[in-house]
Enzyme design. Sequence first.
Site, PDB file in Angstrom:
ATOM      1  N   LYS B  78       0.841  -1.315  -0.025  1.00 54.53           N
ATOM      2  CA  LYS B  78      -0.031   0.073  -0.086  1.00 54.53           C
ATOM      3  C   LYS B  78       0.840   1.088  -0.057  1.00 54.53           C
ATOM      4  CE  LYS B  78      -3.907   1.973   2.664  1.00 54.53           C
ATOM      5  NZ  LYS B  78      -4.913   1.774   3.877  1.00 54.53           N
ATOM      6  N   SER B 153      -9.549   1.655   2.955  1.00 56.60           N
ATOM      7  CA  SER B 153      -8.868   2.434   2.065  1.00 56.60           C
ATOM      8  C   SER B 153      -7.847   1.572   1.443  1.00 56.60           C
ATOM      9  CB  SER B 153      -8.078   3.580   2.870  1.00 56.60           C
ATOM     10  OG  SER B 153      -7.294   2.853   3.774  1.00 56.60           O
ATOM     11  N   SER B 177      -9.820  -0.635   7.121  1.00 55.47           N
ATOM     12  CA  SER B 177      -9.164  -0.616   5.727  1.00 55.47           C
ATOM     13  C   SER B 177      -8.418  -1.592   5.020  1.00 55.47           C
ATOM     14  CB  SER B 177      -8.445   0.685   5.719  1.00 55.47           C
ATOM     15  OG  SER B 177      -8.999   2.018   5.718  1.00 55.47           O
TER      16      SER B 177
END
Lengths: 94, 490
Positions: B78, B153, B177
Site C-alpha cells: 500500500k 482504504s 481499511s
Amino acid sequence: MKITKDEVLHVAALARLELTDDVIDQFAGQIATILEYVDTLNQVDTQGVKPTSYATFRTNAFREDIKRLSLEQDTALANAPAQEDGCFKVPKIL
Amino acid sequence: MKLYELTIVEAHALLKQKKISSEELTRSVLERINALDDKIGAFITVADEIALAMARQADSMIAQGMETPLTGIPIAIKDLICTQGLRTTCASRILENFIPPYDAFVIKQLKKAGAVIVGKTNMDEFAMGSSTENSGIQITHNPWDFNCIPGGSSGGSAAAVAADMCFGALGSDTGGSVRQPASHCGVVGLKPTYGRVSRFGLVAYGSSLDQIGPITKNAADCALLMNGIAGYDPQDSTSSPTPIPDDYSVISGEGLTGVKLGIPREYQATEGIDASVSQAIRKAIGVLETLGAQCVDISLPLTRHAVSAYYVIAPCEASSNLARYDGVKYGFRDTNQTGLAEMQRSTRSLGFGDEVQRRIILGTYALSAGYYDAYYKKASQVRTLVIEDFKKAFEKCDVIIAPVAPTPACPIGLMTHDPLQMYLGDIFTLSANLAGIPGMSTPCGFSDKGMPIGLQILSNHFNETAIFKVAHNFQQATDFHLKKPQLDID
C-alpha cells in the site's frame, strides 16, 4: 447543532487551510450533520470513566539515551521543495 | 495453471524444489499487471526493475539454501508504507513525488526474508475513506465488477491480490481499511492486534488506531505474511515486546470442537444490512457449527456509540498528524506564494483532497478551545467502555463472528456524496481499532449480483491464533476463497 461559516473559517485558519466559499458552506453543513450524530455520545454515562488513548495499555517505552546515527544531511534534504547551504529554504516570514 | 494463480504456500514449495525461479514468478506477475492494470488501476507505481533485481537476489538466496517462506514471493505494498528510493504518495497530490529516504520496519523485514516488492498500490488519500474513490491519483475498479468500488482504504492492495497481480499485499487498517476491501474483493485480510506490527515508516493517520496488515488469497498465506512482518521494533514506542507466536504453525485442519463463537446481538439488530450479507453470515455460522464450534449469545451494547467515538478520535489524531505537510521539508509546495503562512495555507489546500480537508477541519474543531472535553475526552472515555464490552464478551467466547460491511461493494460514485453514510458503513469494523483487538475478513459468500461477501472473525488481544484456526478450518470446508473473478484476458 449549527456550525457557522465564521467557525469553519476560524478552524481553517488554525489548521492552515484556505477554503473557497463553496467549500466553507459545504463543510459547515456536513460537519454539523456529523457532529449531530456524534453528540449522541452524551447519552453514554462516562462519570468516573478513565479516558483511553492507547488500547493495549503500554505505559512509557524508555530506552537508553545513546547517540545514534540519523539521516545524512543530503538525504534529509533530498525531498525539500527548496534548499540553500544545507538548510530548508522557505519564503520570507516577515 | 498459470504461475500467478499460485498461493504463497504453493509458490514457496515450487521455489524450494527449484521447479520454478523467483524471476519466472515475478515476470508472470508483472505481465499480469501489464495486461490488466489499465482496467483495474490497483497500482500507483509498478516497480518492474526493482522487482526483477529482488527476484534475482531471491533466486541466489534459494540456490544457497537460505530461503524463508517469503523468499522470492512477489508482494504489493500500500502506497503509505515507506519504501526507500521508491515513490510513496499516500495517493495524495501533496506527496506525489515523495521518495522516502528509509524503509518502513515491515519493508526491512520483507527484504530480509527475501520477498520481492512489485509495486505500490492505490488507496483513499492518507487512508481516509472506504472506497478508494478518495485517491488523489486514480480510481481503482473491483476485479469482480469493474463498475464497482474495491472498498477501501486499502482498495488497491485487495484488488491486486484478487486479480492475481501479486501473491500477497500489505494494507493498513485504521477503522476497517484492510478487512473491508478484502471483503469486497473476495480475499483474506487481517488487522493484527495493535502493537504486533511496527508502525515505523507507516505514514500516520490515526496513530492510536493504525495497524499494518496482510492481504492474501487464503488464511495459511496470511499467517506466513504475518510471520514475516510482525515483531518488536524499538523504533515504534507502541510496538509490543510480548513474544509473538508463529501464526503459521497453528494452521491445521483439526476442526473446531470446543471453540465458542460469540454472536453479538447488536450486530444482528443493525439497520441497513443487506439480505445477502446476513444470509451469507448465517450460513457461515452453520458451517462453523458443523465443524464443532458452538454459538454463544453476546452483547456489545456500545456498538452504535463506537462509530461516534471513532469519528471524533480518528479526525483529531489526523488533524495533528497531517500538520507536518506544510511545503517545507518534503512534498508539494505552491511556489506562487511569497510569504511563509500564505505558502503553507495554499500548499495544504491545493495538495489535500476534500475528504482529507474535511477530517482535518472536523478534528481541529473537536480539539479547539472549549470543545476538547465535549468531544475528544468524551470519545476517549467511551473508548474505555468499548474495550470493557469486548473484555466481557471474550470471557464468554473465543472469537466473535460478524459481518465486515453491511453491504457488498457498491457501484463507483454511489457513496461519495454523503460522508456520514460512508462513516456508518464502518460500524462492524472500527470497534476493533478502538479496542486494539485483531480481526480478519475471509470470503464467505456472494451477493445475487456475484459480488464477494466477507466473514469477520475477531479475537482478544494477541490471540490471532484463534482467528487463524477458525478461518483455516472454514476454508477447508468451503471454496469461496478459491473462486476467481472472470477477467477479460483469461
